[in-house]
Design an enzyme around this catalytic site. Sequence first.
Site, short mmCIF file in Angstrom:
data_model
loop_
_atom_site.label_atom_id
_atom_site.label_comp_id
_atom_site.label_asym_id
_atom_site.label_seq_id
_atom_site.Cartn_x
_atom_site.Cartn_y
_atom_site.Cartn_z
N GLU A 52 -7.26 1.44 -5.16
CA GLU A 52 -8.70 0.11 -4.77
C GLU A 52 -8.09 -0.74 -3.08
O GLU A 52 -8.73 -1.79 -3.16
CB GLU A 52 -9.81 0.46 -4.44
CG GLU A 52 -11.13 1.65 -4.55
CD GLU A 52 -11.05 1.98 -3.35
OE1 GLU A 52 -10.59 3.00 -4.03
OE2 GLU A 52 -11.30 1.53 -2.52
C1 LIG Z 1 -3.85 6.38 -11.46
C2 LIG Z 1 -3.92 5.95 -9.66
C3 LIG Z 1 -5.40 6.42 -8.61
C4 LIG Z 1 -5.67 6.24 -7.46
N1 LIG Z 1 -6.24 7.14 -7.33
C5 LIG Z 1 -6.78 7.13 -5.61
C6 LIG Z 1 -7.37 7.49 -4.97
O1 LIG Z 1 -8.10 8.17 -5.62
N2 LIG Z 1 -7.08 8.29 -3.60
C7 LIG Z 1 -6.42 7.27 -2.44
O2 LIG Z 1 -6.40 7.91 -2.02
N3 LIG Z 1 -5.58 6.54 -3.30
C8 LIG Z 1 -5.36 7.03 -4.85
N4 LIG Z 1 -4.17 5.96 -5.50
C9 LIG Z 1 -3.49 5.18 -4.73
C10 LIG Z 1 -4.22 3.61 -4.22
O3 LIG Z 1 -4.53 3.50 -4.10
C11 LIG Z 1 -2.65 2.84 -3.84
O4 LIG Z 1 -1.47 3.22 -4.98
C12 LIG Z 1 -2.54 1.26 -4.06
O5 LIG Z 1 -3.87 1.47 -2.64
C13 LIG Z 1 -1.08 0.93 -3.38
O6 LIG Z 1 -0.32 1.75 -3.04
P1 LIG Z 1 0.99 1.46 -2.53
O7 LIG Z 1 1.17 2.27 -4.41
O8 LIG Z 1 1.72 3.22 -2.07
O9 LIG Z 1 1.25 0.15 -2.62
P2 LIG Z 1 2.51 0.02 -1.21
O10 LIG Z 1 1.60 -0.09 -0.65
O11 LIG Z 1 3.99 0.66 -1.59
O12 LIG Z 1 2.27 -2.05 -1.83
C14 LIG Z 1 2.88 -2.13 -3.14
C15 LIG Z 1 2.89 -3.60 -2.82
O13 LIG Z 1 3.36 -4.77 -2.18
C16 LIG Z 1 1.54 -4.75 -1.60
N5 LIG Z 1 1.77 -5.69 -0.08
C17 LIG Z 1 1.40 -4.07 0.14
N6 LIG Z 1 1.48 -4.90 2.15
C18 LIG Z 1 1.26 -5.70 1.54
C19 LIG Z 1 1.00 -7.15 2.55
N7 LIG Z 1 1.06 -6.55 3.84
N8 LIG Z 1 0.86 -7.99 2.11
C20 LIG Z 1 1.48 -8.69 1.00
N9 LIG Z 1 1.72 -7.33 -0.05
C21 LIG Z 1 1.53 -6.46 0.40
C22 LIG Z 1 0.68 -4.31 -2.38
O14 LIG Z 1 -0.75 -5.02 -2.37
C23 LIG Z 1 1.30 -3.85 -3.77
O15 LIG Z 1 1.12 -5.14 -4.88
C24 LIG Z 1 -4.17 5.96 -6.40
C25 LIG Z 1 -3.25 5.46 -7.12
C26 LIG Z 1 -3.05 5.32 -9.24
C27 LIG Z 1 -1.60 4.67 -9.39
#
Ligand SMILES: Cc1cc2nc3c(=O)[nH]c(=O)nc-3n(C[C@H](O)[C@H](O)[C@H](O)COP(=O)(O)OP(=O)(O)OC[C@H]3O[C@@H](n4cnc5c(N)ncnc54)[C@H](O)[C@@H]3O)c2cc1C
Length: 603
Positions: free
Chosen positions: A452
């Site tokens: 989220e």
């Molecule tokens: C068990 C589980 C359930 C999930 N359920 C859903 C779901 O139902 N629907 C759905 O759509 N998604 C879902 N997700 C996905 C989840 O919302 C994403 O994993 C999350 O939003 C982060 O995206 P990412 O993993 O691509 O990380 P990335 O976007 O690659 O980010 C990696 C890290 O970098 C940080 N970061 C990124 N951009 C910036 C910035 N500009 N400034 C500072 N820090 C930054 C982030 O905070 C994070 O800590 C789920 C994930 C998991 C693991």
Amino acid sequence: MPIYRAPLDDYRFLFHELFELEKQKDLPGFAELSSDLVDDVLNNAAKFCEEVLQPINRSGDEEGCHFENGVVRTPKGLKEAYQAYCEAGWGGLSAPAEFGGADLPVMLTMAVSEMATSANQSFAMYPGLTSAAYAALIATGAPWMKEHIVPKMISGEWAGTMCLTEPGCGTDLRLMKTRAVEEPDGTYRMNGTKIFISGGDQDLTDNIIHMVIAKIPDENGQTHDDLSTVNFFMVPKFLVGEDGVVGARNGVQTGGIEKKMGIKAQATCVLNFDDAVAWRLGPKPVPGEKKKSMSAGMAGMFGMMNAARMGVGMQGIATGEVAYQNALAYVHERRVGRALSGPAEPDKPADLLIVHPDIKRMLLHCRSFVEGARALAMWTTLNMAVGRSGRPDADTAALLSDLMTPVIKAFFTDMGFEAANLAMQCYGGHGYIRDNGVEQFVRDGRINQIYEGANGVQAMDLVGRKLARKGGAAPIALLQTVGTWLAGNETDALAPFVKPVKRGLDTLQQATMWLAQHGLANPNDAGAAASDYLRLMGIVVVGWMWAEMAKLAQEKLAADPPNAPFYAGKLTAAKYWMERMIPECPMLLERISAGSATIMELD
Ligand SMILES: Cc1cc2nc3c(=O)[nH]c(=O)nc-3n(C[C@H](O)[C@H](O)[C@H](O)COP(=O)(O)OP(=O)(O)OC[C@H]3O[C@@H](n4cnc5c(N)ncnc54)[C@H](O)[C@@H]3O)c2cc1C
């Protein structure tokens, strides 16, 4: 085996004594609310969570979900529990009556979702996401969707999901690749892959309504790495006609389920959209205003995400509560060492763990977080209702609840994980091994800080958007609201609470000013300060909640002798927050004002 008792006393205290829900007659959904009705809902929810959901939490963790031949199966017991959940009507507690819901205040749904999550986070997520999905469909769907689909989601017959994340993008949705192309009949054909979709597939419901964002190609058939053509769609697993008749399987295939650290009874799916029939949500594009209205349905998506953020904040509280309860029980059983002030039970070979100050410190840390956070979550949810009510204080209430949303999501999930970790520490090595079950809370609760919108991104939202919007109206409203309450309560009896919160509020004000002065000139200063600033705001506002609760507890302590231990407990937890959490404020201010230069030196 782990235990769980729903925090009924605390919810009764919040609903009947602190916020006096029964007196909020002018708010939508509150007119018919009596204290008996509120208690009935709480008692029945508690019974269901304790007796149905909690007993399958551990087995669900051990068995996990299965994926065979493209089909997902949830662990033993989930289907029956889900059936019972639907029959009791829990999924539609706050849904509009016209669609089959009970139209009760969202505060009650939040309370029930906290209990369900403490009892079984994996389970609670299936209906939790469905509620967010049907709310978005009510906000943006066509009349036939509201007539035929929404009632089935409210009853739980069908479930819902939120599909945003893709292999190449989670936070940065500009990069999404999923495309939707319009057909002559006005529907769209969707192609692409979504990953990490909670409840993306399961064997609990006959149909799943996926709420998906995707890009509509421009007139040259191109999509771009921006948000200009991102739209919001409804994509059912099984097709649904405008007359409500369910048809063939849609082109949405489950590519697999993730193996993961926690919430193992929750199916986290890869979904492949292969010429899937999709319905675009929101108003039709207005000729001549094409670019602006291309993303018209996104407001519904953001509404769904905001509701989900509050829901995840409640998951943080739920994790802290259940972990605390188990640790508290354990330290009353395990004998280790002697009390520093002399043996508490000289006839026994050792005293109980609970005698040790460091154990009490860890437990109070959990408890003062959980109860303070619960009060803030309920205050914010109440403000959301006021914000929609048209009352004279509606605008301020809306500003405050909007400001609190990222704080609740990020601060509560950070603290919830911290609490689960401390609870595990109370067990020593017996917490790290699986037998006592407390390590499951640490594993399950860790995801709350990530999904989220990861917590760092919530902090960026707070600092980058919410502080500056409307000329800083939201932080000004918060500083004024808390400041006015403190000024009106400067009594000797309340000094141990009012004075520390006032010190915290002063640091929050200084940090806000620092950000206003430096954040625009150097955005890295804002980015480097964001997480500390969010924590500072969380500590101060929860501190204010504790000051309000302490005032009430002081009044009740003498007036209500049978419940004196409850109110005395409140005062202890309130003092803990003042003595152990508020002192973080000047440290956080110092870190915030250190700027970004050193941090940016990291290559
Ligand atoms: C068990 C589980 C359930 C999930 N359920 C859903 C779901 O139902 N629907 C759905 O759509 N998604 C879902 N997700 C996905 C989840 O919302 C994403 O994993 C999350 O939003 C982060 O995206 P990412 O993993 O691509 O990380 P990335 O976007 O690659 O980010 C990696 C890290 O970098 C940080 N970061 C990124 N951009 C910036 C910035 N500009 N400034 C500072 N820090 C930054 C982030 O905070 C994070 O800590 C789920 C994930 C998991 C693991």
